[in-house]
Design an enzyme around this catalytic site. Structure first.
Site, short mmCIF file in Angstrom:
data_model
loop_
_atom_site.label_atom_id
_atom_site.label_comp_id
_atom_site.label_asym_id
_atom_site.label_seq_id
_atom_site.Cartn_x
_atom_site.Cartn_y
_atom_site.Cartn_z
N ASN A 127 0.87 -1.18 0.00
CA ASN A 127 0.00 0.00 0.00
C ASN A 127 0.90 1.22 0.00
O ASN A 127 1.49 1.56 1.02
CB ASN A 127 -0.90 -0.04 1.25
CG ASN A 127 -1.80 1.19 1.34
OD1 ASN A 127 -1.82 2.02 0.42
ND2 ASN A 127 -2.54 1.31 2.43
N TRP A 128 1.00 1.86 -1.16
CA TRP A 128 1.94 2.98 -1.31
C TRP A 128 1.37 4.29 -0.76
O TRP A 128 2.04 5.31 -0.78
CB TRP A 128 2.36 3.13 -2.78
CG TRP A 128 3.21 1.96 -3.26
CD1 TRP A 128 3.79 1.00 -2.48
CD2 TRP A 128 3.56 1.64 -4.61
NE1 TRP A 128 4.50 0.12 -3.26
CE2 TRP A 128 4.37 0.49 -4.58
CE3 TRP A 128 3.28 2.23 -5.85
CZ2 TRP A 128 4.90 -0.10 -5.73
CZ3 TRP A 128 3.81 1.65 -7.00
CH2 TRP A 128 4.61 0.50 -6.94
N LYS A 129 0.13 4.25 -0.33
CA LYS A 129 -0.54 5.44 0.25
C LYS A 129 -0.28 6.66 -0.63
O LYS A 129 -0.20 6.52 -1.85
CB LYS A 129 -0.08 5.63 1.70
CG LYS A 129 -0.30 4.34 2.53
CD LYS A 129 -0.18 4.53 4.00
CE LYS A 129 -0.42 3.19 4.71
NZ LYS A 129 -0.34 3.27 6.15
N HIS A 132 -9.81 0.91 5.29
CA HIS A 132 -8.51 1.19 5.93
C HIS A 132 -8.73 2.17 7.09
O HIS A 132 -9.54 3.08 6.99
CB HIS A 132 -7.54 1.77 4.90
CG HIS A 132 -6.13 1.77 5.39
ND1 HIS A 132 -5.67 2.68 6.31
CD2 HIS A 132 -5.08 0.94 5.13
CE1 HIS A 132 -4.39 2.42 6.58
NE2 HIS A 132 -4.01 1.37 5.88
N GLU A 190 -7.06 4.58 8.09
CA GLU A 190 -6.83 5.99 7.77
C GLU A 190 -8.07 6.61 7.14
O GLU A 190 -8.36 7.79 7.34
CB GLU A 190 -5.60 6.13 6.85
CG GLU A 190 -4.32 5.91 7.63
CD GLU A 190 -3.15 5.37 6.82
OE1 GLU A 190 -3.18 5.42 5.58
OE2 GLU A 190 -2.20 4.87 7.45
N GLU A 200 -5.44 -5.11 10.55
CA GLU A 200 -4.47 -4.04 10.74
C GLU A 200 -4.74 -3.34 12.07
O GLU A 200 -5.56 -2.40 12.12
CB GLU A 200 -4.58 -3.01 9.60
CG GLU A 200 -4.17 -3.53 8.25
CD GLU A 200 -3.58 -2.42 7.37
OE1 GLU A 200 -2.48 -2.61 6.88
OE2 GLU A 200 -4.21 -1.36 7.21
N GLY A 255 2.32 2.30 10.87
CA GLY A 255 3.26 3.41 10.75
C GLY A 255 3.96 3.77 12.06
O GLY A 255 4.56 4.84 12.17
N SER A 261 3.32 -2.17 10.34
CA SER A 261 4.78 -2.19 10.54
C SER A 261 5.43 -3.52 10.17
O SER A 261 6.36 -3.96 10.83
CB SER A 261 5.13 -1.78 11.98
OG SER A 261 4.72 -0.46 12.23
N GLY A 272 2.82 -1.13 4.35
CA GLY A 272 2.84 0.30 4.05
C GLY A 272 4.27 0.76 3.76
O GLY A 272 4.82 0.49 2.69
N GLY A 273 4.87 1.42 4.74
CA GLY A 273 6.19 2.04 4.57
C GLY A 273 7.23 1.15 3.90
O GLY A 273 7.94 1.60 2.98
P1 13P Z 1 2.89 0.41 7.73
O1 13P Z 1 3.41 -0.86 7.14
O2 13P Z 1 3.62 1.63 7.27
O3 13P Z 1 2.76 0.31 9.22
O4 13P Z 1 1.40 0.61 7.16
C1 13P Z 1 0.51 -0.45 7.24
C2 13P Z 1 -0.69 -0.11 6.46
O5 13P Z 1 -1.44 0.77 6.81
C3 13P Z 1 -0.93 -0.85 5.22
O6 13P Z 1 -2.20 -0.62 4.72
#
Ligand code: 13P
Length: 262
Positions: free
Chosen positions: A14-16, A107, A109, A179, A185, A224, A245-246
Protein backbone atom coordinates in the site's frame (compact mmCIF):
# COMPACT_ATOMS: atom_id res chain seq x y z
CA UNK A 1 -12.25 -26.07 14.42
CA UNK A 2 -10.91 -24.64 11.16
CA UNK A 3 -8.28 -26.78 9.49
CA UNK A 4 -5.22 -25.41 7.79
CA UNK A 5 -5.53 -25.02 4.07
CA UNK A 6 -3.36 -24.38 1.02
CA UNK A 7 -4.16 -20.71 0.71
CA UNK A 8 -1.90 -18.85 -1.70
CA UNK A 9 0.03 -16.18 0.17
CA UNK A 10 -0.74 -12.59 -0.83
CA UNK A 11 1.59 -9.66 -0.25
CA UNK A 12 0.14 -6.22 -0.92
CA UNK A 13 2.11 -2.99 -1.01
CA UNK A 14 0.00 0.00 0.00
CA UNK A 15 1.94 2.98 -1.31
CA UNK A 16 -0.54 5.44 0.25
CA UNK A 17 0.00 9.06 -0.87
CA UNK A 18 3.62 8.60 -1.92
CA UNK A 19 5.65 8.73 -5.10
CA UNK A 20 6.42 10.82 -8.17
CA UNK A 21 6.12 9.30 -11.63
CA UNK A 22 9.88 8.66 -11.65
CA UNK A 23 9.84 7.02 -8.25
CA UNK A 24 6.84 4.85 -9.08
CA UNK A 25 8.40 3.71 -12.38
CA UNK A 26 11.68 2.80 -10.70
CA UNK A 27 10.05 1.10 -7.74
CA UNK A 28 7.80 -1.00 -9.94
CA UNK A 29 10.64 -1.90 -12.27
CA UNK A 30 12.76 -3.08 -9.35
CA UNK A 31 9.93 -5.01 -7.72
CA UNK A 32 9.15 -6.67 -11.06
CA UNK A 33 12.67 -7.85 -11.69
CA UNK A 34 13.18 -8.95 -8.09
CA UNK A 35 9.96 -10.91 -7.80
CA UNK A 36 9.89 -12.84 -11.06
CA UNK A 37 10.64 -16.21 -9.47
CA UNK A 38 8.26 -15.60 -6.59
CA UNK A 39 5.13 -15.12 -8.66
CA UNK A 40 4.77 -18.84 -9.29
CA UNK A 41 4.12 -19.43 -5.61
CA UNK A 42 2.67 -16.25 -4.20
CA UNK A 43 0.54 -13.35 -5.30
CA UNK A 44 1.96 -9.83 -5.19
CA UNK A 45 -0.12 -6.67 -5.53
CA UNK A 46 0.85 -3.01 -5.45
CA UNK A 47 -1.52 -0.13 -4.73
CA UNK A 48 -0.33 3.22 -6.09
CA UNK A 49 -2.39 6.42 -5.90
CA UNK A 50 -5.27 6.75 -8.36
CA UNK A 51 -3.10 9.13 -10.36
CA UNK A 52 -0.36 6.54 -10.83
CA UNK A 53 -2.58 3.55 -11.66
CA UNK A 54 -2.42 4.22 -15.41
CA UNK A 55 1.35 4.46 -15.34
CA UNK A 56 1.65 1.26 -13.32
CA UNK A 57 -0.81 -0.51 -15.63
CA UNK A 58 1.23 0.47 -18.72
CA UNK A 59 4.50 -0.55 -17.11
CA UNK A 60 3.17 -3.94 -16.07
CA UNK A 61 1.54 -4.55 -19.46
CA UNK A 62 4.77 -3.76 -21.30
CA UNK A 63 6.67 -6.36 -19.28
CA UNK A 64 4.38 -9.34 -18.95
CA UNK A 65 5.23 -12.37 -21.05
CA UNK A 66 2.68 -15.00 -22.01
CA UNK A 67 1.79 -17.35 -19.19
CA UNK A 68 3.98 -15.61 -16.66
CA UNK A 69 2.60 -14.69 -13.31
CA UNK A 70 2.00 -10.99 -13.05
CA UNK A 71 2.12 -8.42 -10.31
CA UNK A 72 -1.46 -7.35 -9.62
CA UNK A 73 -2.68 -3.81 -9.33
CA UNK A 74 -4.78 -2.59 -6.43
CA UNK A 75 -6.54 0.68 -5.71
CA UNK A 76 -6.51 2.39 -2.33
CA UNK A 77 -10.12 3.49 -2.50
CA UNK A 78 -13.29 3.37 -4.59
CA UNK A 79 -16.57 5.27 -4.70
CA UNK A 80 -19.87 3.51 -4.12
CA UNK A 81 -21.64 4.82 -7.24
CA UNK A 82 -20.86 3.69 -10.80
CA UNK A 83 -20.84 7.27 -12.18
CA UNK A 84 -22.28 10.70 -11.52
CA UNK A 85 -21.74 14.09 -9.93
CA UNK A 86 -19.27 13.07 -7.23
CA UNK A 87 -16.42 15.51 -7.59
CA UNK A 88 -13.04 13.97 -6.93
CA UNK A 89 -14.22 10.37 -6.83
CA UNK A 90 -13.41 7.29 -8.93
CA UNK A 91 -15.75 4.36 -9.57
CA UNK A 92 -15.09 0.62 -9.54
CA UNK A 93 -15.86 0.44 -13.25
CA UNK A 94 -13.14 3.01 -13.98
CA UNK A 95 -10.67 1.05 -11.88
CA UNK A 96 -11.51 -2.18 -13.69
CA UNK A 97 -10.67 -0.49 -16.97
CA UNK A 98 -7.18 0.16 -15.65
CA UNK A 99 -6.56 -3.49 -14.91
CA UNK A 100 -7.15 -3.16 -11.19
CA UNK A 101 -7.76 -6.47 -9.40
CA UNK A 102 -7.97 -5.44 -5.74
CA UNK A 103 -9.40 -2.51 -3.81
CA UNK A 104 -8.58 -1.64 -0.21
CA UNK A 105 -11.75 -0.78 1.73
CA UNK A 106 -12.12 0.15 5.38
CA UNK A 107 -8.51 1.19 5.93
CA UNK A 108 -8.20 2.81 9.34
CA UNK A 109 -6.83 5.99 7.77
CA UNK A 110 -10.05 6.35 5.82
CA UNK A 111 -12.18 5.46 8.83
CA UNK A 112 -10.27 8.02 10.90
CA UNK A 113 -9.48 10.92 8.52
CA UNK A 114 -12.46 10.63 6.18
CA UNK A 115 -15.06 9.52 8.71
CA UNK A 116 -16.02 6.40 6.76
CA UNK A 117 -18.64 4.38 8.58
CA UNK A 118 -19.03 0.60 8.62
CA UNK A 119 -22.10 1.01 6.40
CA UNK A 120 -20.30 3.15 3.83
CA UNK A 121 -17.40 0.68 3.79
CA UNK A 122 -19.87 -2.14 3.20
CA UNK A 123 -21.27 -0.21 0.21
CA UNK A 124 -17.76 0.22 -1.19
CA UNK A 125 -17.18 -3.50 -0.73
CA UNK A 126 -20.29 -4.25 -2.75
CA UNK A 127 -19.48 -1.67 -5.42
CA UNK A 128 -16.04 -3.21 -5.91
CA UNK A 129 -17.43 -6.73 -6.23
CA UNK A 130 -20.09 -5.60 -8.68
CA UNK A 131 -17.22 -4.82 -11.07
CA UNK A 132 -15.34 -8.02 -10.25
CA UNK A 133 -12.71 -6.28 -8.14
CA UNK A 134 -11.66 -8.13 -5.01
CA UNK A 135 -12.08 -6.02 -1.91
CA UNK A 136 -9.38 -6.14 0.77
CA UNK A 137 -11.46 -5.38 3.85
CA UNK A 138 -9.37 -3.85 6.64
CA UNK A 139 -10.36 -4.35 10.26
CA UNK A 140 -8.47 -3.43 13.40
CA UNK A 141 -8.65 -2.02 16.89
CA UNK A 142 -7.12 1.11 18.42
CA UNK A 143 -4.67 0.93 21.30
CA UNK A 144 -7.36 1.96 23.80
CA UNK A 145 -9.66 -0.74 22.50
CA UNK A 146 -6.92 -3.37 22.84
CA UNK A 147 -6.14 -2.25 26.37
CA UNK A 148 -9.84 -2.47 27.21
CA UNK A 149 -9.94 -6.04 25.84
CA UNK A 150 -12.23 -4.91 23.03
CA UNK A 151 -10.16 -6.24 20.13
CA UNK A 152 -12.35 -9.21 19.32
CA UNK A 153 -15.61 -7.26 19.57
CA UNK A 154 -14.28 -4.44 17.35
CA UNK A 155 -12.90 -6.57 14.52
CA UNK A 156 -15.91 -8.88 14.45
CA UNK A 157 -18.30 -5.91 14.38
CA UNK A 158 -16.38 -4.43 11.45
CA UNK A 159 -16.56 -7.76 9.63
CA UNK A 160 -20.22 -8.34 10.48
CA UNK A 161 -21.22 -4.92 9.11
CA UNK A 162 -20.02 -6.06 5.69
CA UNK A 163 -21.52 -9.54 5.97
CA UNK A 164 -24.87 -8.01 6.95
CA UNK A 165 -24.86 -5.85 3.82
CA UNK A 166 -23.25 -8.17 1.30
CA UNK A 167 -24.07 -11.64 2.64
CA UNK A 168 -21.66 -14.36 3.71
CA UNK A 169 -21.35 -15.68 0.13
CA UNK A 170 -19.68 -12.40 -0.83
CA UNK A 171 -16.72 -13.27 1.39
CA UNK A 172 -15.80 -15.94 -1.13
CA UNK A 173 -14.27 -13.28 -3.37
CA UNK A 174 -12.67 -11.12 -0.71
CA UNK A 175 -9.56 -10.72 1.39
CA UNK A 176 -9.52 -9.59 5.01
CA UNK A 177 -6.63 -7.53 6.35
CA UNK A 178 -6.15 -7.37 10.09
CA UNK A 179 -4.47 -4.04 10.74
CA UNK A 180 -4.24 -3.06 14.40
CA UNK A 181 -4.39 0.75 14.32
CA UNK A 182 -1.64 1.06 16.95
CA UNK A 183 0.77 -0.86 14.70
CA UNK A 184 0.28 1.22 11.54
CA UNK A 185 3.26 3.41 10.75
CA UNK A 186 4.46 3.22 14.35
CA UNK A 187 7.24 0.65 14.05
CA UNK A 188 5.36 -1.37 16.63
CA UNK A 189 4.17 -4.69 15.23
CA UNK A 190 1.68 -7.10 16.69
CA UNK A 191 3.59 -10.12 17.93
CA UNK A 192 3.08 -13.20 15.77
CA UNK A 193 1.00 -14.67 18.59
CA UNK A 194 -1.22 -11.56 18.83
CA UNK A 195 -1.73 -11.55 15.05
CA UNK A 196 -2.47 -15.28 14.98
CA UNK A 197 -5.02 -14.95 17.77
CA UNK A 198 -7.03 -12.29 15.94
CA UNK A 199 -6.74 -14.04 12.58
CA UNK A 200 -7.96 -17.25 14.18
CA UNK A 201 -10.86 -15.41 15.80
CA UNK A 202 -11.89 -13.97 12.43
CA UNK A 203 -11.63 -17.35 10.72
CA UNK A 204 -13.58 -19.15 13.43
CA UNK A 205 -16.28 -16.53 13.20
CA UNK A 206 -16.56 -17.13 9.45
CA UNK A 207 -16.48 -20.87 10.05
CA UNK A 208 -19.70 -20.63 12.02
CA UNK A 209 -21.35 -19.07 8.95
CA UNK A 210 -19.68 -20.99 6.12
CA UNK A 211 -16.89 -23.47 6.68
CA UNK A 212 -15.79 -23.61 3.03
CA UNK A 213 -15.33 -19.85 2.87
CA UNK A 214 -13.57 -19.81 6.24
CA UNK A 215 -10.98 -22.29 4.99
CA UNK A 216 -10.40 -20.55 1.68
CA UNK A 217 -10.38 -16.86 2.58
CA UNK A 218 -7.05 -15.14 2.93
CA UNK A 219 -6.55 -13.09 6.07
CA UNK A 220 -3.45 -10.93 5.77
CA UNK A 221 -1.71 -8.88 8.45
CA UNK A 222 -0.74 -5.20 8.25
CA UNK A 223 1.03 -2.89 10.66
CA UNK A 224 4.78 -2.19 10.54
CA UNK A 225 5.58 -5.34 8.59
CA UNK A 226 9.24 -5.33 7.54
CA UNK A 227 11.90 -7.72 6.30
CA UNK A 228 12.95 -8.55 9.85
CA UNK A 229 9.53 -9.52 11.25
CA UNK A 230 7.72 -10.85 8.16
CA UNK A 231 8.86 -14.44 8.28
CA UNK A 232 7.60 -15.16 11.75
CA UNK A 233 4.32 -13.37 11.12
CA UNK A 234 3.70 -15.20 7.84
CA UNK A 235 4.51 -18.57 9.40
CA UNK A 236 1.47 -18.35 11.67
CA UNK A 237 -1.18 -20.83 10.48
CA UNK A 238 -3.90 -18.21 9.94
CA UNK A 239 -1.72 -15.40 8.56
CA UNK A 240 -1.90 -15.61 4.77
CA UNK A 241 0.37 -12.72 3.85
CA UNK A 242 0.77 -9.03 4.51
CA UNK A 243 -0.52 -5.55 3.77
CA UNK A 244 2.64 -3.50 3.81
CA UNK A 245 2.84 0.30 4.05
CA UNK A 246 6.19 2.04 4.57
CA UNK A 247 8.36 -0.98 3.81
CA UNK A 248 6.70 -1.46 0.41
CA UNK A 249 8.24 1.81 -0.83
CA UNK A 250 11.72 0.23 -0.75
CA UNK A 251 12.02 -2.39 -3.50
CA UNK A 252 14.68 -4.48 -1.78
CA UNK A 253 12.83 -4.48 1.53
CA UNK A 254 9.53 -5.32 -0.14
CA UNK A 255 11.01 -8.19 -2.14
CA UNK A 256 12.63 -9.51 0.99
CA UNK A 257 9.17 -9.42 2.67
CA UNK A 258 7.73 -11.31 -0.32
CA UNK A 259 10.46 -13.91 0.08
CA UNK A 260 9.52 -14.42 3.72
CA UNK A 261 6.51 -16.45 2.69
CA UNK A 262 8.08 -19.89 2.33
P1 13P B 1 2.89 0.41 7.73
O1 13P B 1 3.41 -0.86 7.14
O2 13P B 1 3.62 1.63 7.27
O3 13P B 1 2.76 0.31 9.22
O4 13P B 1 1.40 0.61 7.16
C1 13P B 1 0.51 -0.45 7.24
C2 13P B 1 -0.69 -0.11 6.46
O5 13P B 1 -1.44 0.77 6.81
C3 13P B 1 -0.93 -0.85 5.22
O6 13P B 1 -2.20 -0.62 4.72
Amino acid sequence: MVEENMRRKLIVGNWKMHGSTDQISQLLEEIESGSEQLLEDIEICVCPTYLHLGLAFDLLASKSGAGRGQIKLGAQNVHVEPAGAFTGEVSAQMLAEYGVSYVIVGHSERRQFFAESDQFIAEKFRAAQACRLTPILCVGESLDQRQDNETERVVLNQLDAVIAAAGIAAMKEAVIAYEPVWAIGTGETATPAQAQQVHRTLREHLDRLDSVIAKAIRIIYGGSVNAANAKELFSQPDVDGGLVGGASLEAEEFISICKSTD
